[in-house]
Design a protein around this motif. Sequence first.
Motif, PDB file in Angstrom:
ATOM      1  N   SER A  88      -1.778  -1.032   3.077  1.00 52.33           N
ATOM      2  CA  SER A  88      -1.001  -1.489   1.729  1.00 52.33           C
ATOM      3  C   SER A  88      -0.221  -2.769   2.154  1.00 52.33           C
ATOM      4  N   ALA A  89      -0.364  -2.595   3.302  1.00 52.55           N
ATOM      5  CA  ALA A  89       0.778  -3.821   3.959  1.00 52.55           C
ATOM      6  C   ALA A  89      -0.434  -5.433   3.357  1.00 52.55           C
ATOM      7  N   VAL A  90      -1.784  -5.165   3.700  1.00 54.47           N
ATOM      8  CA  VAL A  90      -2.260  -6.226   4.101  1.00 54.47           C
ATOM      9  C   VAL A  90      -2.767  -7.002   2.468  1.00 54.47           C
ATOM     10  N   GLN A  91      -2.313  -6.472   1.639  1.00 50.43           N
ATOM     11  CA  GLN A  91      -2.990  -6.327   0.352  1.00 50.43           C
ATOM     12  C   GLN A  91      -2.107  -7.776  -0.364  1.00 50.43           C
ATOM     13  N   PRO A  92      -3.258  -8.576  -1.066  1.00 46.08           N
ATOM     14  CA  PRO A  92      -2.641  -9.706  -1.225  1.00 46.08           C
ATOM     15  C   PRO A  92      -1.086  -9.740  -2.557  1.00 46.08           C
ATOM     16  N   TRP A  93      -1.207  -9.212  -2.889  1.00 40.45           N
ATOM     17  CA  TRP A  93      -0.087  -8.380  -4.109  1.00 40.45           C
ATOM     18  C   TRP A  93       0.945  -7.982  -3.016  1.00 40.45           C
ATOM     19  N   ASP A  94       2.174  -8.035  -3.925  1.00 39.28           N
ATOM     20  CA  ASP A  94       3.319  -8.083  -3.391  1.00 39.28           C
ATOM     21  C   ASP A  94       3.865  -6.783  -3.535  1.00 39.28           C
ATOM     22  N   GLN A  95       4.390  -5.736  -1.796  1.00 40.59           N
ATOM     23  CA  GLN A  95       4.386  -4.526  -2.393  1.00 40.59           C
ATOM     24  C   GLN A  95       5.976  -4.328  -2.507  1.00 40.59           C
ATOM     25  N   LEU A  96       6.590  -3.301  -2.855  1.00 46.59           N
ATOM     26  CA  LEU A  96       8.217  -2.749  -2.651  1.00 46.59           C
ATOM     27  C   LEU A  96       8.553  -3.603  -1.377  1.00 46.59           C
ATOM     28  N   ASP A  97       9.065  -4.025  -1.098  1.00 46.79           N
ATOM     29  CA  ASP A  97       9.927  -4.194   0.062  1.00 46.79           C
ATOM     30  C   ASP A  97      10.474  -2.518   0.237  1.00 46.79           C
ATOM     31  N   LEU A  98      10.540  -1.974  -0.361  1.00 47.66           N
ATOM     32  CA  LEU A  98      11.562  -0.308  -0.234  1.00 47.66           C
ATOM     33  C   LEU A  98       9.928   0.988   0.780  1.00 47.66           C
ATOM     34  N   ILE A  99       9.141   0.400   0.359  1.00 47.29           N
ATOM     35  CA  ILE A  99       8.025   0.858   0.865  1.00 47.29           C
ATOM     36  C   ILE A  99       7.681   1.480   1.986  1.00 47.29           C
ATOM     37  N   PRO A 100       7.794   0.506   3.169  1.00 49.91           N
ATOM     38  CA  PRO A 100       7.243   0.673   4.143  1.00 49.91           C
ATOM     39  C   PRO A 100       8.778   1.183   4.415  1.00 49.91           C
ATOM     40  N   LEU A 101      10.273   1.308   4.430  1.00 47.12           N
ATOM     41  CA  LEU A 101      11.073   1.699   4.201  1.00 47.12           C
ATOM     42  C   LEU A 101      11.712   3.074   5.245  1.00 47.12           C
ATOM     43  N   VAL A 102      10.643   3.354   3.664  1.00 48.45           N
ATOM     44  CA  VAL A 102      10.630   4.924   3.478  1.00 48.45           C
ATOM     45  C   VAL A 102       9.646   5.854   4.285  1.00 48.45           C
ATOM     46  N   ALA A 103       8.909   4.264   4.160  1.00 49.52           N
ATOM     47  CA  ALA A 103       7.107   5.724   4.287  1.00 49.52           C
ATOM     48  C   ALA A 103       7.395   5.779   5.748  1.00 49.52           C
ATOM     49  N   ILE A 104       7.470   4.691   6.757  1.00 51.31           N
ATOM     50  CA  ILE A 104       7.477   4.934   7.935  1.00 51.31           C
ATOM     51  C   ILE A 104       8.566   6.253   8.767  1.00 51.31           C
ATOM     52  N   PRO A 105       9.637   5.761   8.120  1.00 47.71           N
ATOM     53  CA  PRO A 105      10.542   7.271   8.743  1.00 47.71           C
ATOM     54  C   PRO A 105       9.492   9.093   8.567  1.00 47.71           C
ATOM     55  N   LEU A 165      -9.447   3.330   0.435  1.00 50.11           N
ATOM     56  CA  LEU A 165     -10.311   3.236   1.825  1.00 50.11           C
ATOM     57  C   LEU A 165      -8.295   4.246   2.197  1.00 50.11           C
ATOM     58  N   LEU A 166      -7.671   3.534   1.094  1.00 54.42           N
ATOM     59  CA  LEU A 166      -6.509   4.110   1.488  1.00 54.42           C
ATOM     60  C   LEU A 166      -6.573   5.824   0.515  1.00 54.42           C
ATOM     61  N   ALA A 167      -6.553   5.962   0.102  1.00 55.21           N
ATOM     62  CA  ALA A 167      -7.372   7.088  -0.647  1.00 55.21           C
ATOM     63  C   ALA A 167      -7.331   8.599   0.170  1.00 55.21           C
ATOM     64  N   ILE A 168      -8.739   7.647   0.759  1.00 56.08           N
ATOM     65  CA  ILE A 168      -9.349   8.639   1.956  1.00 56.08           C
ATOM     66  C   ILE A 168      -8.035   8.507   3.330  1.00 56.08           C
ATOM     67  N   ALA A 169      -7.656   7.879   3.390  1.00 51.64           N
ATOM     68  CA  ALA A 169      -5.781   8.265   4.199  1.00 51.64           C
ATOM     69  C   ALA A 169      -5.095   9.072   4.068  1.00 51.64           C
ATOM     70  N   LEU A 170      -4.905   8.424   2.967  1.00 48.94           N
ATOM     71  CA  LEU A 170      -3.858   9.925   2.221  1.00 48.94           C
ATOM     72  C   LEU A 170      -4.394  10.882   2.125  1.00 48.94           C
ATOM     73  N   LEU A 171      -5.766  11.034   1.917  1.00 52.04           N
ATOM     74  CA  LEU A 171      -6.245  12.813   1.799  1.00 52.04           C
ATOM     75  C   LEU A 171      -6.513  13.046   3.070  1.00 52.04           C
ATOM     76  N   PHE A 224       6.041  10.864   1.761  1.00 53.25           N
ATOM     77  CA  PHE A 224       4.980   9.516   3.011  1.00 53.25           C
ATOM     78  C   PHE A 224       3.760   9.366   1.291  1.00 53.25           C
ATOM     79  N   ILE A 225       2.937  10.842   0.446  1.00 55.27           N
ATOM     80  CA  ILE A 225       2.305  10.392   0.261  1.00 55.27           C
ATOM     81  C   ILE A 225       2.816   9.852  -1.027  1.00 55.27           C
ATOM     82  N   VAL A 226       4.149  10.689  -0.965  1.00 54.77           N
ATOM     83  CA  VAL A 226       3.999  10.136  -2.936  1.00 54.77           C
ATOM     84  C   VAL A 226       4.801   8.726  -2.862  1.00 54.77           C
ATOM     85  N   VAL A 227       5.032   8.266  -1.931  1.00 51.99           N
ATOM     86  CA  VAL A 227       6.114   6.949  -1.577  1.00 51.99           C
ATOM     87  C   VAL A 227       4.616   5.955  -1.834  1.00 51.99           C
ATOM     88  N   MET A 228       3.864   5.967  -0.912  1.00 55.49           N
ATOM     89  CA  MET A 228       2.463   5.106  -0.774  1.00 55.49           C
ATOM     90  C   MET A 228       1.359   5.076  -2.039  1.00 55.49           C
TER      91      MET A 228
END
Length: 182
Positions: free
Chosen positions: A39-56, A95-101, A73-77
């Motif tokens: 999610s972090a390396v995608q060219p589109w701009d993701q919400l800044d809140l995503i890593p702040l919620v997803a990492i913890p 790849l994201l779907a496989i990782a979340l799976l 975590f899965i819902v936020v991602m």
Amino acid sequence: MTPSEKITLWLAQLQASGLAARLARLVIAIAGGVALLVSAVQPWDQLDLIPLVAIPMLVATVVLPDSLAGVIFIVVMAGGWLMRAPAEVGWSLALLAIALLMVHLATAFSAQLPSYALVHKQALRRWLVPTAIAVVLVPVVAIAAALIRDAAVPGSMLVTVVALVLATTLIWFAADQRLGRD
């Protein structure tokens, strides 16, 4: 009990646990890290809140797999991807779907066990076939969905839903699940 005593107790229990429990938690951490990285390396701009919620939530899922943190975590991602990502299906989405799976399956396995449980590696065998089927089916369904969408086939949503129901049924029976109570 203070937080430091709880952490010390949990670490002692984890050290006493079997290889299968530690391996499942390692899979949660690695797959969750892959999902965050994709999610972090995608060219589109993701919400800044995503890593702040997803990492913890990922850390909490590794520590307490039977908590609500894994679902959050899965819902936020997935929600972050749905809000800002382009509509096309590509390799990064697969790849994201496989990782979340993988996060989901490893969390489901380790949530059954207390952190101090001694589980033999043989317990992982029941999860190996359904996981392999699911990991193979995710890119196949993603590619098929992309092809059907580009072909403008009438009823393509019905075809996609039927494919997902059949895939879910295959995984269900590969996991040797039973309907009703045992």
